[in-house]
Design a protein around this motif. Structure first.
Motif, PDB file in Angstrom:
ATOM      1  N   GLN A 137       0.831  -1.206   0.000  1.00  0.00           N
ATOM      2  CA  GLN A 137       0.000   0.000   0.000  1.00  0.00           C
ATOM      3  C   GLN A 137       0.863   1.254   0.000  1.00  0.00           C
ATOM      4  N   LYS A 138       1.921   1.252   0.797  1.00  0.00           N
ATOM      5  CA  LYS A 138       2.824   2.408   0.825  1.00  0.00           C
ATOM      6  C   LYS A 138       3.480   2.616  -0.548  1.00  0.00           C
ATOM      7  N   GLN A 139       3.824   1.530  -1.192  1.00  0.00           N
ATOM      8  CA  GLN A 139       4.433   1.628  -2.514  1.00  0.00           C
ATOM      9  C   GLN A 139       3.428   2.161  -3.531  1.00  0.00           C
ATOM     10  N   HIS A 140       2.194   1.681  -3.460  1.00  0.00           N
ATOM     11  CA  HIS A 140       1.136   2.185  -4.346  1.00  0.00           C
ATOM     12  C   HIS A 140       0.934   3.681  -4.142  1.00  0.00           C
ATOM     13  N   ASP A 141       0.888   4.104  -2.870  1.00  0.00           N
ATOM     14  CA  ASP A 141       0.706   5.525  -2.568  1.00  0.00           C
ATOM     15  C   ASP A 141       1.850   6.354  -3.135  1.00  0.00           C
ATOM     16  N   GLN A 142       3.058   5.844  -2.975  1.00  0.00           N
ATOM     17  CA  GLN A 142       4.226   6.570  -3.467  1.00  0.00           C
ATOM     18  C   GLN A 142       4.206   6.689  -4.995  1.00  0.00           C
ATOM     19  N   MET A 143       3.815   5.634  -5.659  1.00  0.00           N
ATOM     20  CA  MET A 143       3.761   5.666  -7.121  1.00  0.00           C
ATOM     21  C   MET A 143       2.650   6.594  -7.606  1.00  0.00           C
ATOM     22  N   ALA A 144       1.520   6.585  -6.920  1.00  0.00           N
ATOM     23  CA  ALA A 144       0.434   7.493  -7.284  1.00  0.00           C
ATOM     24  C   ALA A 144       0.863   8.941  -7.069  1.00  0.00           C
ATOM     25  N   GLN A 145       1.565   9.171  -5.976  1.00  0.00           N
ATOM     26  CA  GLN A 145       2.045  10.512  -5.672  1.00  0.00           C
ATOM     27  C   GLN A 145       3.031  10.993  -6.730  1.00  0.00           C
ATOM     28  N   SER A 146       3.818  10.094  -7.266  1.00  0.00           N
ATOM     29  CA  SER A 146       4.826  10.487  -8.254  1.00  0.00           C
ATOM     30  C   SER A 146       4.194  11.049  -9.523  1.00  0.00           C
ATOM     31  N   LEU A 147       2.967  10.683  -9.816  1.00  0.00           N
ATOM     32  CA  LEU A 147       2.300  11.196 -11.013  1.00  0.00           C
ATOM     33  C   LEU A 147       1.870  12.652 -10.873  1.00  0.00           C
ATOM     34  N   TYR A 148       1.930  13.183  -9.668  1.00  0.00           N
ATOM     35  CA  TYR A 148       1.528  14.569  -9.427  1.00  0.00           C
ATOM     36  C   TYR A 148       2.692  15.542  -9.502  1.00  0.00           C
ATOM     37  N   TYR A 149       3.902  15.056  -9.640  1.00  0.00           N
ATOM     38  CA  TYR A 149       5.064  15.936  -9.655  1.00  0.00           C
ATOM     39  C   TYR A 149       5.199  16.639 -10.996  1.00  0.00           C
ATOM     40  N   ASP A 150       5.524  17.923 -10.952  1.00  0.00           N
ATOM     41  CA  ASP A 150       5.944  18.671 -12.131  1.00  0.00           C
ATOM     42  C   ASP A 150       7.454  18.746 -12.055  1.00  0.00           C
ATOM     43  N   THR A 151       8.113  18.455 -13.135  1.00  0.00           N
ATOM     44  CA  THR A 151       9.569  18.461 -13.095  1.00  0.00           C
ATOM     45  C   THR A 151      10.133  19.494 -14.063  1.00  0.00           C
ATOM     46  N   ILE A 152      11.281  19.995 -13.688  1.00  0.00           N
ATOM     47  CA  ILE A 152      12.046  20.874 -14.562  1.00  0.00           C
ATOM     48  C   ILE A 152      13.503  20.438 -14.462  1.00  0.00           C
ATOM     49  N   LEU A 153      14.240  20.613 -15.519  1.00  0.00           N
ATOM     50  CA  LEU A 153      15.648  20.267 -15.530  1.00  0.00           C
ATOM     51  C   LEU A 153      16.453  21.425 -14.952  1.00  0.00           C
ATOM     52  N   ILE A 154      17.216  21.114 -13.924  1.00  0.00           N
ATOM     53  CA  ILE A 154      18.070  22.119 -13.302  1.00  0.00           C
ATOM     54  C   ILE A 154      19.500  21.769 -13.664  1.00  0.00           C
ATOM     55  N   LYS A 155      20.121  22.622 -14.454  1.00  0.00           N
ATOM     56  CA  LYS A 155      21.483  22.348 -14.905  1.00  0.00           C
ATOM     57  C   LYS A 155      22.517  22.782 -13.881  1.00  0.00           C
ATOM     58  N   ASP A 156      22.284  23.888 -13.202  1.00  0.00           N
ATOM     59  CA  ASP A 156      23.222  24.382 -12.203  1.00  0.00           C
ATOM     60  C   ASP A 156      22.579  24.219 -10.829  1.00  0.00           C
ATOM     61  N   TRP A 157      22.711  23.038 -10.214  1.00  0.00           N
ATOM     62  CA  TRP A 157      22.008  22.723  -8.971  1.00  0.00           C
ATOM     63  C   TRP A 157      22.835  22.960  -7.717  1.00  0.00           C
ATOM     64  N   LEU A 158      24.132  23.178  -7.851  1.00  0.00           N
ATOM     65  CA  LEU A 158      24.968  23.376  -6.658  1.00  0.00           C
ATOM     66  C   LEU A 158      24.528  24.570  -5.803  1.00  0.00           C
ATOM     67  N   PRO A 159      24.121  25.703  -6.390  1.00  0.00           N
ATOM     68  CA  PRO A 159      23.667  26.814  -5.546  1.00  0.00           C
ATOM     69  C   PRO A 159      22.427  26.455  -4.708  1.00  0.00           C
ATOM     70  N   LEU A 160      21.679  25.467  -5.138  1.00  0.00           N
ATOM     71  CA  LEU A 160      20.489  25.068  -4.382  1.00  0.00           C
ATOM     72  C   LEU A 160      20.836  24.374  -3.076  1.00  0.00           C
ATOM     73  N   LEU A 161      22.035  23.873  -2.965  1.00  0.00           N
ATOM     74  CA  LEU A 161      22.450  23.157  -1.767  1.00  0.00           C
ATOM     75  C   LEU A 161      22.921  24.075  -0.653  1.00  0.00           C
ATOM     76  N   ASP A 162      23.055  25.361  -0.941  1.00  0.00           N
ATOM     77  CA  ASP A 162      23.567  26.344   0.034  1.00  0.00           C
ATOM     78  C   ASP A 162      24.913  25.888   0.586  1.00  0.00           C
ATOM     79  N   VAL A 163      25.773  25.426  -0.289  1.00  0.00           N
ATOM     80  CA  VAL A 163      27.086  24.973   0.125  1.00  0.00           C
ATOM     81  C   VAL A 163      28.061  26.131  -0.020  1.00  0.00           C
ATOM     82  N   SER A 164      28.779  26.403   1.046  1.00  0.00           N
ATOM     83  CA  SER A 164      29.794  27.453   0.963  1.00  0.00           C
ATOM     84  C   SER A 164      31.158  26.795   0.800  1.00  0.00           C
ATOM     85  N   TYR A 165      31.919  27.293  -0.140  1.00  0.00           N
ATOM     86  CA  TYR A 165      33.234  26.718  -0.427  1.00  0.00           C
ATOM     87  C   TYR A 165      34.332  27.548   0.203  1.00  0.00           C
TER      88      TYR A 165
END
Length: 100
Positions: free
Chosen positions: A72-100
């Motif tokens: 049931q948990k797996q079914h719920d997770q798979m159903a939930q995955s159909l609701y996601y909107d996705t976008i391709l993020i090419k430069d994702w490092l700034p999203l991590l708030d990592v300071s170098y």
């Protein structure tokens, strides 16, 4: 918080450093809580046909190997995955708030 204070607080530490670490931990926990709230708002119940329509072969395999509660948990997770909107993020490092 006690662990952070014990790890960061010593004779040479500044109170501002300890406060920064505590705030950083609060910010991380806040992001996790927001994500959890968003995931919980996505409806997963009442959509029994998703497995039959989109994943019939996978459902057969899952039913063979998983107990009902986990299935049931797996079914719920798979159903939930159909609701996601996705976008391709090419430069994702700034999203991590990592300071170098």
């Amino acid at each position: 918080m006690n662990k952070i204070i014990k790890d960061k607080l010593n004779r040479s530490s500044c109170l501002t450093d300890v406060v920064k670490e505590v705030q950083k931990t609060f910010d991380q926990q806040s992001k996790k809580a927001i994500l959890s709230e968003c995931k919980n708002e996505i409806p997963t119940k009442g959509i029994p046909s998703i497995m039959d329509e989109y994943f019939p072969e996978l459902d057969k395999i899952l039913r063979e190997y998983l107990i009902p509660q986990i299935l049931q948990k797996q079914h719920d997770q798979m159903a939930q995955s159909l609701y996601y909107d996705t976008i391709l993020i090419k430069d994702w490092l700034p999203l991590l708030d990592v300071s170098y």
